[in-house]
Design a protein around this motif. Structure first.
Motif, short mmCIF file in Angstrom:
data_model
loop_
_atom_site.label_atom_id
_atom_site.label_comp_id
_atom_site.label_asym_id
_atom_site.label_seq_id
_atom_site.Cartn_x
_atom_site.Cartn_y
_atom_site.Cartn_z
N PHE A 181 52.72 27.98 38.46
CA PHE A 181 51.79 28.95 39.02
C PHE A 181 50.41 28.80 38.37
CE2 PHE A 181 49.66 33.06 38.98
CZ PHE A 181 49.74 33.45 40.30
N MET A 182 50.39 28.78 37.04
CA MET A 182 49.12 28.67 36.32
C MET A 182 48.43 27.34 36.59
SD MET A 182 48.57 31.44 34.84
CE MET A 182 49.36 32.91 34.26
N LYS A 183 49.21 26.27 36.73
CA LYS A 183 48.63 24.96 37.06
C LYS A 183 47.92 25.02 38.40
CE LYS A 183 51.16 22.41 39.14
NZ LYS A 183 51.37 21.84 40.45
N ASN A 184 48.58 25.59 39.40
CA ASN A 184 47.97 25.69 40.73
C ASN A 184 46.71 26.54 40.71
OD1 ASN A 184 49.97 24.10 41.76
ND2 ASN A 184 50.92 25.68 43.00
N ILE A 185 46.74 27.66 40.00
CA ILE A 185 45.56 28.52 39.93
C ILE A 185 44.43 27.82 39.19
CG2 ILE A 185 44.68 30.73 39.07
CD1 ILE A 185 46.53 30.91 41.57
N ALA A 186 44.76 27.06 38.16
CA ALA A 186 43.73 26.29 37.43
C ALA A 186 43.11 25.23 38.34
CB ALA A 186 44.33 25.64 36.19
N LEU A 187 43.93 24.56 39.15
CA LEU A 187 43.40 23.57 40.08
C LEU A 187 42.52 24.22 41.13
CD1 LEU A 187 46.52 21.27 40.55
CD2 LEU A 187 44.35 20.65 39.48
N ALA A 188 42.90 25.41 41.60
CA ALA A 188 42.07 26.15 42.55
C ALA A 188 40.74 26.52 41.90
CB ALA A 188 42.80 27.39 43.05
N GLY A 189 40.79 26.95 40.65
CA GLY A 189 39.56 27.27 39.92
C GLY A 189 38.67 26.05 39.73
N ALA A 190 39.28 24.93 39.44
CA ALA A 190 38.51 23.68 39.30
C ALA A 190 37.86 23.30 40.62
CB ALA A 190 39.40 22.56 38.81
N SER A 191 38.57 23.50 41.72
CA SER A 191 38.01 23.20 43.04
C SER A 191 36.82 24.10 43.34
CB SER A 191 39.08 23.38 44.12
OG SER A 191 40.11 22.44 43.95
N ILE A 192 36.94 25.37 43.02
CA ILE A 192 35.84 26.30 43.23
C ILE A 192 34.65 25.92 42.33
CG2 ILE A 192 35.10 28.71 42.94
CD1 ILE A 192 37.98 29.48 43.88
N THR A 193 34.92 25.51 41.11
CA THR A 193 33.86 25.10 40.20
C THR A 193 33.13 23.87 40.73
OG1 THR A 193 35.10 25.98 38.32
CG2 THR A 193 33.37 24.40 37.82
N LEU A 194 33.88 22.94 41.34
CA LEU A 194 33.24 21.74 41.89
C LEU A 194 32.27 22.06 43.03
CD1 LEU A 194 36.10 19.07 41.91
CD2 LEU A 194 33.93 18.95 40.69
N LEU A 195 32.41 23.23 43.63
CA LEU A 195 31.47 23.63 44.67
C LEU A 195 30.05 23.80 44.13
CD1 LEU A 195 33.69 26.21 46.54
CD2 LEU A 195 32.90 24.02 47.45
N SER A 196 29.92 23.98 42.81
CA SER A 196 28.59 24.15 42.22
C SER A 196 27.86 22.83 41.98
CB SER A 196 28.70 24.93 40.90
OG SER A 196 29.37 24.15 39.94
N VAL A 197 28.56 21.71 42.14
CA VAL A 197 27.92 20.40 41.97
C VAL A 197 27.04 20.14 43.18
CG1 VAL A 197 28.32 17.93 41.71
CG2 VAL A 197 29.86 19.54 40.60
N PRO A 198 25.75 19.83 42.95
CA PRO A 198 24.85 19.61 44.07
C PRO A 198 25.27 18.43 44.95
CG PRO A 198 23.66 19.56 41.97
CD PRO A 198 25.10 19.68 41.66
N LEU A 199 25.03 18.58 46.24
CA LEU A 199 25.35 17.50 47.20
C LEU A 199 24.10 16.68 47.44
CD1 LEU A 199 27.49 19.52 49.74
CD2 LEU A 199 28.30 17.93 48.01
N PRO A 200 24.17 15.41 47.75
CA PRO A 200 25.37 14.58 47.76
C PRO A 200 25.79 14.26 46.32
CG PRO A 200 23.46 13.22 48.23
CD PRO A 200 22.98 14.64 48.11
N TRP A 201 27.09 14.09 46.15
CA TRP A 201 27.63 13.80 44.82
C TRP A 201 27.24 12.39 44.40
CZ3 TRP A 201 33.35 15.82 45.30
CH2 TRP A 201 33.32 17.21 45.38
N ALA A 202 26.72 12.29 43.22
CA ALA A 202 26.26 10.99 42.71
C ALA A 202 27.43 10.02 42.50
CB ALA A 202 25.50 11.17 41.40
N MET A 203 28.60 10.54 42.15
CA MET A 203 29.72 9.67 41.84
C MET A 203 30.71 9.51 42.99
SD MET A 203 28.98 8.68 38.84
CE MET A 203 30.46 7.88 38.29
N SER A 204 30.38 9.99 44.19
CA SER A 204 31.31 9.83 45.30
C SER A 204 31.34 8.37 45.74
CB SER A 204 30.91 10.73 46.47
OG SER A 204 29.72 10.28 47.06
N LEU A 205 32.43 7.98 46.35
CA LEU A 205 32.58 6.59 46.76
C LEU A 205 31.82 6.27 48.03
CD1 LEU A 205 36.39 6.13 45.99
CD2 LEU A 205 34.43 5.46 44.59
N MET A 206 31.38 7.30 48.73
CA MET A 206 30.61 7.07 49.97
C MET A 206 29.14 7.25 49.73
SD MET A 206 32.34 6.13 52.40
CE MET A 206 33.64 6.23 53.53
#
Length: 93
Positions: free
Chosen positions: A68-93
Motif C-alpha cells: 500500500f505504502m509503495k503504491n502511494i509513494a509511487l503516486a506521490g512521485a508521479s504527482i511530483t513529476l508534474l512540477s517538472v517543466p515541459l518539454p522534459w530535457a531528459m525524455s527520449l523524444m
C-alpha cells in the motif's frame, strides 16, 4: 480473493494502462496525461487491493501495508513529476 469483477479483463486492461502510461513518461509523449493515468491507477488500486487495516495476521498485514505504502509513494512521485517543466530535457523524444 479480492472479489474483483472480471479479474482477467481487469488485469489485462490495467496492465495495458500501466504499459502505455509508463512509455509515455519515459518517452515524454503526453507526460502530463501519462502521470495522471498512473496516479489514477495507483490510488484506487491501493485502497481496493491492499487493505492492510482489515488483516489480522501480522505478517500479512505487514506485507499489505508495505505494498500500500509503495503504491502511494509511487503516486506521490508521479504527482511530483508534474512540477517538472515541459518539454522534459531528459525524455527520449
Amino acid at each position: 480473493s479480492k472479489k474483483v469483477p472480471s479479474p482477467k479483463l481487469a488485469t489485462m486492461s490495467t496492465g495495458l494502462l500501466l504499459l502505455l502510461s509508463g512509455a509515455g513518461i519515459v518517452l515524454g509523449i503526453y507526460p502530463t496525461l501519462s502521470l495522471w493515468l498512473t496516479v489514477l491507477f495507483l490510488v484506487p488500486t491501493s485502497f481496493i487491493m491492499h487493505t492492510f487495516w482489515k488483516e489480522t495476521d501480522p505478517q500479512v498485514k505487514m506485507i499489505e501495508m508495505t505494498q500500500f505504502m509503495k503504491n502511494i509513494a509511487l503516486a506521490g512521485a508521479s504527482i511530483t513529476l508534474l512540477s517538472v517543466p515541459l518539454p522534459w530535457a531528459m525524455s527520449l523524444m
